[in-house]
Design an enzyme around this catalytic site. Structure first.
Site, PDB file in Angstrom:
ATOM      1  N   HIS A 359      28.517  29.532  70.123  1.00 56.72           N
ATOM      2  CA  HIS A 359      28.698  28.492  70.998  1.00 56.72           C
ATOM      3  C   HIS A 359      30.238  27.767  71.063  1.00 56.72           C
ATOM      4  CE1 HIS A 359      28.619  25.263  68.072  1.00 56.72           C
ATOM      5  NE2 HIS A 359      27.460  25.904  67.667  1.00 56.72           N
ATOM      6  N   ARG A 414      25.576  23.136  61.322  1.00 54.90           N
ATOM      7  CA  ARG A 414      26.464  22.632  62.159  1.00 54.90           C
ATOM      8  C   ARG A 414      26.926  21.229  61.939  1.00 54.90           C
ATOM      9  NH1 ARG A 414      23.954  23.591  66.535  1.00 54.90           N
ATOM     10  NH2 ARG A 414      22.776  21.683  67.129  1.00 54.90           N
TER      11      ARG A 414
HETATM   12  N1  GLY Z   1      22.798  17.848  71.311  1.00 52.15           N
HETATM   13  C1  GLY Z   1      23.639  18.829  72.315  1.00 52.15           C
HETATM   14  C2  GLY Z   1      24.834  19.271  71.832  1.00 52.15           C
HETATM   15  O1  GLY Z   1      25.218  19.118  70.726  1.00 52.15           O
HETATM   16  O2  GLY Z   1      25.574  19.698  72.910  1.00 52.15           O
HETATM   17 MN    MN Z   2      24.732  17.731  69.446  1.00 45.34          MN
END
Ligand code: GLY
Ligand code: MN
Ligand code: MN
Length: 446
Positions: A359, A414
């Site tokens: 991402h 993360r």
């Molecule tokens: N909680 C959604 C994101 O981190 O984008």
């Molecule tokens: Mn988030």
């Protein structure tokens, strides 16, 4: 911190700024959200349309705000539900058409049930209609029906608008730049999330269930009158590798990591914060090594989040650090004929990091958790500017695969913070939430 608010003056300033940009031959129409049925007579909790909230501070369903710049009898018109004591006994008190003038700054107001009779008259003679198109089929149809009503009167000399423009162009650009008051709201939401993350670390024990930890967040948010900005992700072990894991119904095992992405929302303003920590309170060596790579990547990205840099520079910094880290740990394979720098360059070019970091490093944050605002201008990444707020959230997620040594399997990490771009550089508004390995271990074992 005292509960912050946004003044009625600031809301009026926003409306005036928008109307100044639209000009006197335009009209803008912004609908509220409507209530959504969950099942039969049960509704989902009501959440106002962020565009509507930004301009009106009015938190009722079934309303439409209309902006008619330089209209003599009033520029800001609010259509809303009228008072109805019988209905109010069931579903709550309404401001009513007098209330929205008295308390919400409307120049003029009408019952929402009369809108089809009144709105075509307000549109008539205006060249352009600004609204947010393509989001709600019913509303798109309504706008066209109002135009149709005017067209029927063309032989009587009526002029129907002939330009339909997305309001997002102006409104979302305004929302992208946060005022000092908005930043105070976001800090207040972040503080609550920080307390909840600290409580989760403190209370987490092996053999608990993910939903028990999830409940701590709901408790911390609720007891301050806040709600969730989005559904929490509480993923132990392999569940941390599922990016949008929201089932939160598995047992937490000693030896695994727990990834929690949870943020409070305060009067519409979101926080969005992730931490990853060991369920037992102590990282294994493999977990420590990967965690340090993500933490270094996050710090490198935050450093690049400053005025004058492009939107993408924090992401590039995170990619470099993660690729370097994965190479050093042997998760990405080295070409021994090349230098480390050449290896990193090639691996980034080949997107070799993608199976483990799939991402982007962040997004705009504001009234929507994935907030509005363009990321590119004229096909180029836009420059970061004072008042923008974004998340910085790199991660590494290693699903089982023959390409990777077993010791890394099912580790998902993360680390996400909320960052305001300032004149001097940036302010990490979630900074007081611990994230160093030794800090987390000390806090969990204290
Ligand atoms: N909680 C959604 C994101 O981190 O984008
Ligand atoms: Mn988030
Ligand atoms: Mn995020």
């Amino acid at each position: 911190m005292r509960k912050p608010t946004i003044t009625a003056r600031e809301f009026a300033k926003r409306r005036n700024k928008l109307m100044g940009m639209l000009g006197s031959d335009a009209i803008a129409i912004v609908p509220s959200s409507s209530e959504k049925i969950r099942n039969r007579d049960v509704e989902y909790p009501f959440r106002q349309n962020s565009d509507f909230l930004y301009l009106t501070n009015f938190n009722e369903p079934d309303a439409i705000a209309v902006f008619v710049p330089e209209r003599e009898q009033g520029e800001y018109i609010l259509f809303c539900r009228d008072k109805d004591p019988t209905a109010e006994q069931w579903t709550g008190i309404r401001a009513g058409i007098d209330g929205v003038v008295e308390h919400f700054g409307a120049d003029d107001s009408f019952p929402i049930d009369d809108i089809d009779d009144i709105l075509p008259g307000l549109m008539e003679g205006r060249k352009s209609v600004y609204y947010s198109m393509g989001n709600d089929h019913h509303f798109d149809q309504q706008v066209m029906d109002w135009v149709g009503t005017i067209k029927k009167k063309i032989r009587n000399g009526a002029h129907s608008p002939h330009e339909f423009i997305s309001l997002d162009l102006f409104l979302h650009e305004m929302r992208l730049f946060k005022s000092n008051a908005e930043i105070r709201m976001m800090k207040y939401a972040a503080l609550t999330s920080i307390d909840a993350h600290h409580a989760a670390m403190k209370n987490c024990k092996p053999k608990m269930w993910e939903y028990e930890i999830d409940a701590l967040y709901s408790y911390e948010f609720c007891r301050r009158g806040m709600s969730h900005a989005y559904t929490s992700i509480v993923g132990g072990g392999k569940n941390a590798c599922i990016l949008h894991y929201i089932e939160n119904n598995q047992k937490l095992n000693k030896g695994d990591l727990l990834l929690i992405d949870a943020g409070a929302e305060y009067q519409g303003y979101a926080s969005d914060i992730t931490r990853t920590f060991p369920i037992s309170g102590k990282f294994s060596d493999a977990q420590k090594q990967l965690y340090q790579v993500v933490l270094d990547a996050q710090k490198a990205a935050i450093k690049e989040a400053k005025s004058g840099n492009t939107w993408n520079q924090p992401h590039i910094a995170a990619l470099n650090t993660i690729t370097h880290g994965l190479l050093e740990l042997g998760i990405l394979k080295r070409d021994n004929d090349k230098s480390t720098n050449e290896n990193i360059k090639q691996l980034i070019k080949d997107e070799a990091y993608k199976p483990y970091f799939m991402h982007k490093t962040g997004h705009w944050l504001g009234l929507d958790v994935h907030d509005v605002g363009d990321y590119k201008v004229d096909e180029e990444w836009r420059l970061l500017e004072t008042g923008m707020v974004l998340t910085v959230e790199p991660g590494i997620y290693i699903s089982p695969s023959d390409d990777v040594d077993k010791k890394w399997w099912n580790i998902g990490i993360r680390i996400e913070d909320d960052v305001v771009i300032t004149k001097e550089g940036n302010e990490v508004i979630s900074d007081s939430l611990i994230k160093e390995i030794d800090e987390i271990e000390a806090w969990m074992q204290s």
